[in-house]
Design an enzyme around this catalytic site. Structure first.
Site, short mmCIF file in Angstrom:
data_model
loop_
_atom_site.label_atom_id
_atom_site.label_comp_id
_atom_site.label_asym_id
_atom_site.label_seq_id
_atom_site.Cartn_x
_atom_site.Cartn_y
_atom_site.Cartn_z
N GLU A 82 5.04 -1.22 3.20
CA GLU A 82 4.09 0.19 3.15
C GLU A 82 3.03 -0.16 4.65
O GLU A 82 2.81 -1.02 4.86
CB GLU A 82 3.54 0.20 2.26
N LYS A 138 3.44 9.57 -0.35
CA LYS A 138 2.71 8.87 -1.63
C LYS A 138 2.08 10.11 -1.76
O LYS A 138 1.10 10.43 -2.12
CB LYS A 138 1.82 8.14 -0.91
N CYS A 188 3.62 1.73 -3.63
CA CYS A 188 2.52 0.64 -3.64
C CYS A 188 1.72 1.16 -5.00
O CYS A 188 2.13 0.54 -6.52
CB CYS A 188 1.01 0.63 -2.75
#
Length: 254
Positions: free
Chosen positions: A40, A106, A140
């Site tokens: 990331e 995300k 994540c």
């Protein structure tokens, strides 16, 4: 499909240094692979100062990724900070060998670090079809939310890129195995190592888990490139034999 997991330290908010370092790592392994996975925010580290590092989809890092993908004749993926229409996104890009791009923004922003205050959340889950596999890419903190990741599309690989700090490593390990088992898919997690400018330690634990929760690549703590091959035939035979996904609940995310 042969996949290279690139676990490395990152230089804080310095895309030029990170591209140079990653280029050395990527060009350094001779073995041919189909996909390279970076962590990331691989060009900056997990910064809450997007204005300082943001690029566009026509920027240097995207062009660098496209050049690498063509040169290595493989796909490459990871997330970086992208500015678009006045908003900042933690955006995973999947660059195909021919330079074409799909992207995922995300969805679950990490409120504990204030990510939701400076970045715009994505809305859409995407699937990437590549080399006969369906890949679901996530980032994540998304790992903590199983409903969004639920395998209603019959994907084959659940892929997470991360900056997941050392104190919560146990959760990372548990949740990756849980996502693999409940979705009957391969689960790949690629995390960084080292220390960032917020004095957070990262010990990696990049890993690959099969559809029954067994390690194909056990959690790694050293800097390195870890190469594995995934077998879709074995996955499909196991799904046919066990059939757990046939009993999944139907739902709709609104």
């Amino acid at each position: 499909m042969k996949i290279a997991l690139l676990q490395t330290s990152l230089t804080w908010e310095n895309a030029t240094e990170n591209r140079s370092h990653l280029s050395q790592k990527i060009t350094g392994f001779i073995e041919d692979v189909d996909l390279i996975v970076l962590p990331e925010m691989f060009s900056s580290g997990f910064t809450m100062n997007p204005k300082a590092v943001a690029e566009t989809m026509l920027g240097e890092t995207i062009a660098w990724l496209q050049h690498l993908a063509k040169a290595k004749n493989c796909a490459i993926t990871g997330s970086l900070v992208i500015e678009e229409n006045g908003n900042y996104y933690n955006r995973l890009v999947f660059v195909f060998p021919d330079g074409a791009i799909q992207h995922y923004d995300k969805r679950h922003l990490f409120t504990l670090a204030g990510e939701d205050k400076v970045y715009t959340a994505g809305k859409d889950k995407i699937l990437i079809e590549y080399k006969g596999f369906k890949i679901c890419p996530l980032i994540c903190y998304d790992l903590r939310f199983p409903v969004f990741a639920r395998n209603v599309e019959d994907y084959d690989i659940l892929l997470y890129v991360a900056n997941w700090p050392k104190p919560r490593t146990n959760a990372w390990d548990i949740l990756l195995r849980a996502r693999a088992v409940e979705n009957m898919s391969y689960a790949i997690g690629v995390n960084r190592i080292g220390k960032d400018n917020n004095s957070l330690d990262y010990i990696g634990h990049s890993q690959v888990v099969d559809f029954l929760g067994n390690y194909i690549v056990e959690p790694q703590e050293s800097e390195g490139v870890f190469i594995i091959a995934l077998d879709k035939k074995q996955l499909m035979e196991t799904r046919q034999q066990l059939g757990f996904l046939n009993d999944r609940d139907g739902f709709e995310i609104i």
